[in-house]
Design an enzyme around this catalytic site. Structure first.
Site, PDB file in Angstrom:
ATOM      1  N   PHE A  92       6.381  -0.233   2.714  1.00  0.00           N
ATOM      2  CA  PHE A  92       5.001  -0.219   3.205  1.00  0.00           C
ATOM      3  C   PHE A  92       4.315  -1.535   2.866  1.00  0.00           C
ATOM      4  CE2 PHE A  92       4.767   4.597   2.148  1.00  0.00           C
ATOM      5  CZ  PHE A  92       5.529   4.883   3.258  1.00  0.00           C
ATOM      6  N   CYS A 149      -6.115 -31.917 -25.631  1.00  0.00           N
ATOM      7  CA  CYS A 149      -6.941 -30.836 -26.178  1.00  0.00           C
ATOM      8  C   CYS A 149      -8.398 -31.279 -26.234  1.00  0.00           C
ATOM      9  CB  CYS A 149      -6.434 -30.419 -27.560  1.00  0.00           C
ATOM     10  SG  CYS A 149      -6.386 -31.767 -28.776  1.00  0.00           S
ATOM     11  N   CYS A 193       5.502  -5.133   3.686  1.00  0.00           N
ATOM     12  CA  CYS A 193       5.698  -6.404   4.368  1.00  0.00           C
ATOM     13  C   CYS A 193       4.400  -6.879   5.022  1.00  0.00           C
ATOM     14  CB  CYS A 193       6.792  -6.243   5.404  1.00  0.00           C
ATOM     15  SG  CYS A 193       7.282  -7.793   6.129  1.00  0.00           S
ATOM     16  N   CYS A 200     -15.824 -23.969 -32.249  1.00  0.00           N
ATOM     17  CA  CYS A 200     -14.662 -23.343 -31.603  1.00  0.00           C
ATOM     18  C   CYS A 200     -14.927 -21.858 -31.368  1.00  0.00           C
ATOM     19  CB  CYS A 200     -13.422 -23.534 -32.475  1.00  0.00           C
ATOM     20  SG  CYS A 200     -11.955 -22.735 -31.791  1.00  0.00           S
TER      21      CYS A 200
END
Lengths: 441, 432
Positions: free
Chosen positions: B135, B351, B137, B382
């Protein structure tokens, strides 16, 4: 008698490093971490934005990559081939730390510039509106060419006065043939000249048929980039025998000979010196077919001016490196036949002969003990360390006269350094001309 | 000793690795080579009602990474383009020759009861272990009212599943399309229809690239392109989520799942099993590297199990499901900070610039007098977002360290700043 066939000899002077193909370039580019404020940029004397051009290769924007390189270094093609990257950008590469091997920045730069030049595109830079100024450059070497290109971009009309028959300076006459295969130096000059506004006059030698005083009269500004045209001599008996010559001369002859197999290869060749010129001469002699090539240096390997990579290249090519020895005489009848060397040692911090000598056969002796500034008799220019003195704006003591490249006392004698000097001198001269004009109004 | 033997919706399999319904399972010779290479089973390429479909020349598009690695491919190929009888005869042959391997028949038909039931019976008679209802594709077949045209309507999923269940006495897998808003609607519909297992995900609707010379999407067919089904490593995150959604939903958590979607390594396989999958289906990885890749999938999975002390797949199946929760169940008092291990840092600054430009300006960049570049995390800034650890080119150089802040677990429904707070947090003292 050479041990190589004609085709083998000419092959020996083909590219030492094979250029990268497209897939190799993109794969190598993907090793670049795209560093922020990258150490390689700082390590490049011309401050090429290396991470950006590598990123552009990765995104297959090769034209953009070439523009990034050439905007900082118009001779980026030669520098990609001739720079000792192992002590510049590639030494600073962060990949040395985690992968033990830097990104091949030199080869990537060559890929970008060559791909751009091969595509035969219009010159990538546009000149500013005409400034109304005429400036002169003395010397069409890397410094003079870089100066001329940047000065032309700033809108000036430029005339380069060159002593030799071809432009390029060391790029044309001094670098090893296998670093500049396929007449790259001339190709690069042709590309540079496409910017427009630059004229080159040949066989114009300062102190001979060219006078600095006249140039100062005829032009609004003068840039001197004459390099180091004279060679240091050994000062030993037999130095004037046929068969003894300056290494720079040997290399220039080799570079100017299309069919290198037509050149005689000495059976026993001795090179005196420890810098990259000595290595270039020794390796090329070996590739020309000389049976025995000995490089003699008066100190230990760690003192050699040549980079470790170059020294390794010499050994791989079969050059015998004889350390801690200095020449004291060259023997021979009609021509050089043997060289007498004295072993040396560091005694209480000074290099001294030990009295032990050895004699080795030498039908050719190449002197590579350093070059020097050749215009010491141009009395109007102040010198420092035997070279032209300039301030940080590349101004000499004469108003309106600037200088850069190997002939000035600043920096190291590197092609890339000369390019940077020429570029910065052009900007400094531009500011100088603008200031003078403002004063005149 | 670890053992990869497993049972998927009542079907015994020597290992959980099946080839998904696709070109690699198109015909006898492919399937024979797959079984010789060690695959536990195959889902035969989708069978339809004769006459067979016609496929195009130029079928796959690709999404490369910058080193010419493949992140994903898409395809515009339809179902089997060979006559049904030939396929069925080859299935019978392969079943005889490889009795210990699983063969599932994938099927697709127009939305008519008789079409589905008659085809299901024919395929069942060839000796397959089960049926898989395609069911999913998302290209071509859906324009004919099949494939995802069915999968996108839960009522049709339920209806067709029920028709097939009534027609045959074999395990039935319903294969789901990801091209929907909520995977649970079709999963629950399939369950109502009586399926024995779910297979998911089918391919994701996609255009992989545009040819800028032809000005057409790829793959181009005579100057034109169409959207196709995207698969491979890039779709794995989508598949993991959809499998997890089913595995943690009260209505569907008991359902058997045959997981599909970017499984390329043993680690991918283990992750799907940890989220509740009973079996695994692979297609793209085999198409990129050949059937041999199953060797490392099996060996790597066994090594992982041995290291963790799992003797059977069931020992860790679904173990990550309980930890897959709604956002509202996350502890807002949890605190972690990035920590840069200086000895491993190569000084690239990725970073720093990621944090500086796009996050919280929490990584300081200093250069000392020797030119040494040093990056340090400012703990006060942070927020523990992980971005720096992800962009760092050196594995494990940046570690996310948990901060012991002594605060109790606190979720959003319990949070004092939640204007709709309903729940009162449990005080730390009373926590067990």
């Amino acid at each position: 008698m050479t041990k190589f066939s004609k085709s083998q000899i000419n092959q020996n002077f083909d590219d030492l490093h094979k250029p990268l193909n497209r897939l190799q370039a993109i794969t190598e580019a993907s090793r670049c971490t795209y560093c922020y404020e990258a150490p390689c940029i700082t390590a490049c004397p011309t401050s090429i934005d290396i991470p950006t051009f590598i990123h552009q290769i990765r995104s297959e924007n090769i034209k953009g990559a070439a523009q990034t390189i050439l905007s900082e270094n118009i001779l980026g093609g030669t520098c990609a081939r001739a720079c000792p990257t192992e002590i510049l950008c590639e030494q600073a590469c962060v990949r040395n730390h985690d992968q033990g091997k830097p990104v091949e920045i030199g080869l990537l730069q060559r890929f970008a510039v060559d791909t751009f030049l091969d595509a035969d595109q219009p010159h990538p830079f546009k000149r500013a509106e005409p400034s109304g100024k005429r400036v002169a450059a003395v010397g069409a070497g890397p410094a003079g060419l870089a100066f001329a290109h940047r000065a032309a971009l700033l809108g000036h009309q430029v005339v380069i006065f060159e002593a030799e028959a071809k432009p390029g300076g060391l790029n044309e006459y001094g670098l090893a043939a296998y670093k500049m295969a396929n007449n790259f130096a001339q190709r690069e000059v042709d590309f540079l000249m496409q910017v427009g506004g630059i004229e080159i006059q040949h066989s114009q030698r300062l102190g001979d048929n060219l006078s600095l005083a006249q140039l100062r009269q005829d032009f609004d500004g003068v840039f001197i980039g004459v390099g180091l045209a004279a060679n240091h001599q050994l000062g030993i008996p037999g130095e004037n025998l046929p068969g003894v010559e300056d290494a720079t001369n040997f290399i220039a002859t080799l570079r100017q000979t299309a069919d290198k197999s037509s050149l005689p290869a000495g059976e026993n060749l001795v090179v005196i010196g420890g810098g990259n010129t000595a290595i270039d001469a020794a390796v090329q002699a070996k590739r020309l077919g000389s049976a025995n090539v000995t490089l003699v240096y008066r100190r230990g390997e760690e003192y050699m001016g040549a980079t470790a990579w170059e020294i390794d290249l010499a050994r791989k090519n079969g050059v015998v490196i004889l350390l801690w020895a200095k020449p004291i005489a060259i023997h021979g009848g009609d021509a050089a036949a043997a060289i007498v060397l004295e072993k040396t040692a560091l005694l209480e911090g000074t290099l001294q002969g030990t009295g032990n000598t050895l004699t080795i056969p030498a039908d050719k002796v190449l002197k590579a003990v350093g070059q020097k500034y050749a215009l010491a008799d141009e009395p109007s220019l102040d010198l420092a360390k035997g070279k032209i003195w300039v301030n940080e704006r590349f101004e000499t003591n004469l108003p309106g006269v600037f200088a850069g490249g190997d002939c000035v006392h600043l920096g190291e004698d590197l092609t890339v350094q000369a390019v940077e000097h020429g570029k910065r001198a052009a900007h400094a001269m531009g500011r100088y001309l603008f200031t003078i004009s403002a004063l005149e109004i | 000793m670890t053992n990869l033997h497993c049972n998927i919706a009542g079907i015994d399999s020597i290992n959980p690795f099946w080839l998904a319904s696709a070109p690699p399972t198109d015909k006898y010779i492919n399937v024979k080579r797959a079984f010789d290479a060690g695959w536990g089973g195959v889902v035969w390429k989708t069978l339809g009602i004769d006459p067979p479909v016609i496929n195009t020349s130029s079928r796959y598009g690709v999404h490369h990474d910058r080193s010419r690695g493949i992140l994903g491919i898409n395809n515009i190929e339809l179902i089997s383009d060979r006559p049904l009888a030939i396929n069925l005869a080859e299935i019978e042959q392969i079943r005889r020759e490889y009795p210990d391997r699983v063969v599932i028949g994938s099927m697709m038909a127009p939305i008519e009861k008789s079409a589905w039931q008659e085809l299901a019976v024919k395929i069942a008679n060839s000796g397959v272990h089960g049926l898989e209802l395609n069911f999913g594709c998302p290209h071509g077949m859906c324009e004919r009212g099949m494939g995802s045209a069915i999968g996108q309507v839960p009522e049709m999923v339920e209806q067709v599943t029920r028709w097939v269940r009534q027609a045959v006495d074999l395990p039935v897998f319903t294969k789901l399309t990801p091209n929907i808003t909520n995977i649970l609607w079709s999963a629950e519909a399939a369950q109502r229809g009586g399926c024995h297992g779910l297979a998911l995900i089918n391919t994701v609707n996609s255009i992989t690239s545009v040819d800028l010379d032809l000005m057409a999407p790829t793959p181009t067919v005579d100057g034109k392109g169409t959207h196709g089904g995207y698969c491979g490593s890039a779709v794995k995150p989508i598949a993991l989520n959809m499998v997890a959604e089913i595995a943690r939903n009260a209505e569907t958590k008991q359902m058997t799942i045959s997981a599909i979607g970017g499984i390329e390594t043993w680690r991918d396989a283990a992750e799907f099993i940890a989220l509740g999958a009973s079996g695994l289906q692979v297609c793209t990885a085999a198409m990129l590297y050949g059937f041999r890749i199953v060797e490392d999938m099996k060996a790597g999975l066994q090594n992982f199990m041995a290291e963790k002390g799992y003797a059977h797949l069931d020992d860790f199946r679904g173990k990550a499901v309980a930890n897959t929760v709604d956002w509202n169940d996350l502890n807002l008092n949890f605190d972690s900070k990035a920590f840069i291990k200086q000895a491993q840092c190569i000084g690239c600054g990725r970073c720093h610039i990621a944090c500086e430009d796009t996050s919280h300006q929490a990584i300081r960049f200093d250069t000392n007098s020797q030119g040494l570049r040093r990056f340090t995390v400012l703990d006060d800034h942070c927020v523990g977002c992980n971005l720096c650890a992800h962009v760092c080119p050196v594995p494990d150089c940046i570690e996310m360290r948990t901060v012991d802040n002594g605060q109790p677990r606190l979720t959003w429904p319990q949070h004092p700043k939640n204007p709709l707070r309903t729940d009162v947090p449990v005080s730390k003292n009373t926590e067990v």
